[in-house]
Design an enzyme around this catalytic site. Structure first.
Site, PDB file in Angstrom:
ATOM      1  N   HIS A 141      67.307  16.621  26.452  1.00  0.00           N
ATOM      2  CA  HIS A 141      66.808  16.371  24.891  1.00  0.00           C
ATOM      3  C   HIS A 141      66.782  17.763  24.358  1.00  0.00           C
ATOM      4  O   HIS A 141      66.324  17.863  23.109  1.00  0.00           O
ATOM      5  CB  HIS A 141      65.385  15.917  25.100  1.00  0.00           C
ATOM      6  CG  HIS A 141      65.081  14.661  25.344  1.00  0.00           C
ATOM      7  ND1 HIS A 141      64.874  13.598  24.359  1.00  0.00           N
ATOM      8  CD2 HIS A 141      64.961  13.945  26.696  1.00  0.00           C
ATOM      9  CE1 HIS A 141      64.987  12.396  24.986  1.00  0.00           C
ATOM     10  NE2 HIS A 141      64.719  12.548  26.243  1.00  0.00           N
ATOM     11  N   ASP A 348      68.338  24.002  18.381  1.00  0.00           N
ATOM     12  CA  ASP A 348      67.282  22.810  18.777  1.00  0.00           C
ATOM     13  C   ASP A 348      67.951  21.649  18.944  1.00  0.00           C
ATOM     14  O   ASP A 348      69.056  21.464  18.562  1.00  0.00           O
ATOM     15  CB  ASP A 348      66.559  22.610  17.366  1.00  0.00           C
ATOM     16  CG  ASP A 348      65.147  22.047  17.378  1.00  0.00           C
ATOM     17  OD1 ASP A 348      64.963  21.433  18.611  1.00  0.00           O
ATOM     18  OD2 ASP A 348      64.271  21.780  16.266  1.00  0.00           O
TER      19      ASP A 348
END
Length: 709
Positions: A141, A348
């Site tokens: 993730h 991110d």
């Protein structure tokens, strides 16, 4: 609920996919409470807890996972290197082992195991050892860094092997996947493709799948009385102003200081806007006891104070700063009330704030300013205004563009983004990954039906036979691959084993290779073996009873080798323009090696070379192998070599072939004969497989147990 993206993403999956959570409950519990707590968690939430001692949890979670892996994967490798210690690494492995113990204890055949994120990167290796046939998937993730960054990790090999023990690996973007594959090539020497790579005879598939949200959850929340009250309050309070919004954990990867400096630059460029534009910045507290985060908060507090002091007044201030979590009804209202959402992450994995904002903008059609370093940029870039958060002038201009867009332009951009988030929901992401894991696992099951060649299979057939034909390829079978082919040589153990096998009067031993005959004679010429050199173009008439005299046979109807002179300048051209490459000239072939070139560049050049040869030299065979490209006559190949050997030695009752895949139909020779064929490293159409030359050596050594090492 956690403010992190993983929980938000998986919330939607539960509606369509039944699953059992296995996780750390966040703290340790006394032994006498664990049984009742475990029962309650399983019954009420479908959770199985992994109880970690508090000191272990601290070292595992904050020390290694968030202190080493998190900064490393977000390109802060100096911080990761400073925080690394062998103690933390051992604690990380210990925690992963405890997870594995729980998973192994409840696993049942047919279960799929879906591992999430960087906290459990050792878990696949342990589970693969505990449950060899388990269906394992892992989704990362966070970003996977470039190979130049990842190679600074002291335990990089162990972490990579964790990934490689899965059946399916999921990444948010193609860049993250490409970086992972590049690291496997650069650090482990593995050959990769966009679809995945082979590791220990298993194909590890890769999947690009951006995680989504549950848009309907936000739509429903917007219709509630509580959210409508918040929304009306915000609309009244900020009437006549353009409202920017930032929602982040207070984390250094989120680029909050960059956003604030860009707003300051915006006011410097457009002083007339100081009473017309405000920023609402929600900063959710995160790791408040960690030095780096304490310093980040001080920096943000200072910037907010400076900008409000310079551009604010007693009646208004340009930044409304909330250092706290915001409940869901108020958050949905904020999303709906604001004109522009600004995501300025400096690195991110995905960033679901961008999607949540769009889900709440069904009426206003707000504008999304999105950092190019957020994973969302790869899928939402066509509708958002993409920015480089390190360029404050660019971000300031993007803010001005966002508040100045016409309603028509806002609607066009919004339509694209809405279509994306409604299609790529959390449920879609979860179901897609599970379906792909199921498909990949079924395909692997088909391959895993190819059994490993073991002594239990080989020895009885070997011992009962009276006239054996043993054929072994050399490179990658008897001899491990090396970066410099000239340095690849058989070990003393392998030579002793082949020598002992060749001495047995029941055995005829042949070695098959793409190498030139002179090199093969240097390595094996002193043994009583037959040799097929350059893919069988040259072959000894029979097993060499007198190593001092070798009678070479060439291919019948000797073919024209004039192509070598015309192709050699082409190889020289590509060698001159590909640093690290070189080509090898043999009697019947030319081989261009690019194993030592820059990762990716050599493969790119090889494709160019292959395309050129395919269009200009159709009369030759172009073979692309593991980091090499070879040109030789069509008549010289593994199939021809094996057929010639079998023709010369047709009187046998047992045949063992270990080597490259061929088109030989061994069933033609199987009448009243035992035939075993075995591949190495990659499973294919052959009956059995072995993982590497070490396993080959061990297996063959077992056939001569009384010989000396």
């Amino acid at each position: 609920m956690s403010s992190g993206g993983l929980v938000a993403g998986l919330e939607g999956v539960k509606k369509k996919l039944p699953f059992l959570w296995i996780g750390w409950p966040g703290k340790d519990f006394p032994e006498d409470r664990r049984e009742s707590l475990s029962g309650a968690l399983k019954e009420q939430y479908g959770c199985i807890p992994v109880y970690l001692p508090d000191d272990l949890a601290e070292d595992y979670y904050n020390g290694f996972s968030n202190g080493v892996l998190w900064p490393l994967f977000h390109y802060l490798f100096q911080e990761a290197g400073t925080n690394f210690s062998l103690k933390l690494w051992k604690q990380y492995k210990r925690a992963n082992q405890m997870f594995a113990d729980v998973v192994t204890s409840i696993w049942q055949p047919g279960d799929m195991i879906w591992i999430h994120d960087y906290h459990l990167l050792r878990l696949p290796s342990i589970l693969r050892n505990n449950i060899p046939n388990a269906h394992l998937g892992l989704f990362l993730h966070i970003p996977f860094p470039s190979s130049e960054i990842f190679q600074t990790c002291p335990v990089r090999t162990s972490i990579l092997k964790g990934f490689l023990n899965c059946d399916l690996l999921g990444f948010h973007t193609s860049d993250y996947c490409r970086h992972f594959l590049a690291s496997c090539t650069r650090l482990l020497g593995l050959e990769t493709s966009p679809a995945g790579l082979y590791y220990k005879s298993r194909f590890v598939a890769t999947m690009i799948s951006p995680v989504g949200i549950d848009p309907e959850k936000f739509h429903q929340q917007l219709r509630t009385d509580k959210t409508q009250e918040h929304l009306k309050d915000f609309q009244k309070r900020f009437a006549g102003k353009k409202v920017l919004l930032g929602v982040d954990r207070l984390d250094y990867i989120k680029g909050i200081p960059h956003r604030l400096r860009s707003l300051e630059r915006f006011f410097q460029k457009h002083p007339e806007m100081k009473d017309q534009v405000i920023l609402i910045q929600v900063a959710v507290p995160s790791r408040t006891d960690v030095k780096e985060y304490i310093n980040l908060k001080k920096e943000v507090d200072g910037l907010v104070g400076r900008i409000n002091g310079q551009y604010g007044s007693l009646n208004s201030q340009p930044i409304h700063y909330l250092f706290k979590s915001v409940d869901f009804p108020e958050l949905a209202a904020l999303y709906a009330a604001c004109d522009v959402a600004v995501v300025s992450s400096i690195r991110d994995g995905m960033n679901l704030v961008a999607q949540e904002y769009i889900a709440c903008q069904t009426e206003k059609h707000g504008v999304l300013v999105l950092s190019e370093f957020a994973g969302s940029a790869s899928s939402m870039g066509s509708g958002a205004i993409i920015v480089n958060p390190w360029n404050v002038d660019e971000m300031a201009d993007a803010i001005y563009e966002a508040i100045s867009l016409s309603p028509e332009d806002r609607a066009i951009r919004y339509k694209f983004l809405e279509t994306f988030i409604m299609k790529h929901t959390a449920s879609f992401w979860g179901e897609s990954f599970i379906k792909e894991l199921d498909r990949v696992s079924r395909a692997i099951e088909g391959l895993t039906r190819t059994p490993k060649l073991t002594p239990n299979i080989l020895t009885p057939l070997y011992e009962k036979s009276q006239k054996r034909l043993l054929i072994f390829c050399t490179d990658g079978v008897l001899i491990p691959q090396t970066k410099v082919p000239f340095l690849a040589a058989p070990s003393r153990r392998v030579l002793n084993t082949i020598s002992e096998l060749a001495k047995d009067p029941k055995n005829t031993v042949y070695l098959v290779s793409g190498r030139d005959r002179h090199t093969l004679l240097q390595h094996f010429g002193h043994l009583k073996v037959g040799i097929a050199a350059e893919y069988g173009f040259f072959i000894t008439e029979k097993s060499n009873s007198d190593p001092g005299k070798v009678n070479w046979l060439t291919i019948e109807n000797h073919c024209d080798l004039g192509f070598l002179n015309s192709i050699k300048p082409i190889f020289q051209y590509f060698t001159d323009r590909t640093p690290g490459s070189f080509f090898e000239e043999k009697e019947t072939s030319l081989t261009w090696h690019f194993r030592s070139t820059e990762q990716g560049f050599g493969s790119f050049r090889a494709q160019e070379l292959q395309t050129h040869l395919d269009t200009t030299s159709s009369h030759v065979r172009v073979l692309v192998g593991d980091q090499f490209l070879e040109v030789n006559p069509h008549e010289a190949n593994w199939t021809t070599a094996l057929k010639r050997i079998i023709k010369l030695n047709s009187e046998f009752d047992f045949l063992l072939y270990i080597g490259e895949e061929t088109r030989v139909n061994f069933d033609e020779y199987a009448t009243k004969r035992d035939i075993l064929t075995c591949s190495v490293s990659k499973k294919n159409s052959q009956k059995y497989y072995l993982n590497d030359p070490v396993e080959v050596s061990n297996l063959l050594r077992g056939l001569v147990p009384d010989s000396q090492e």
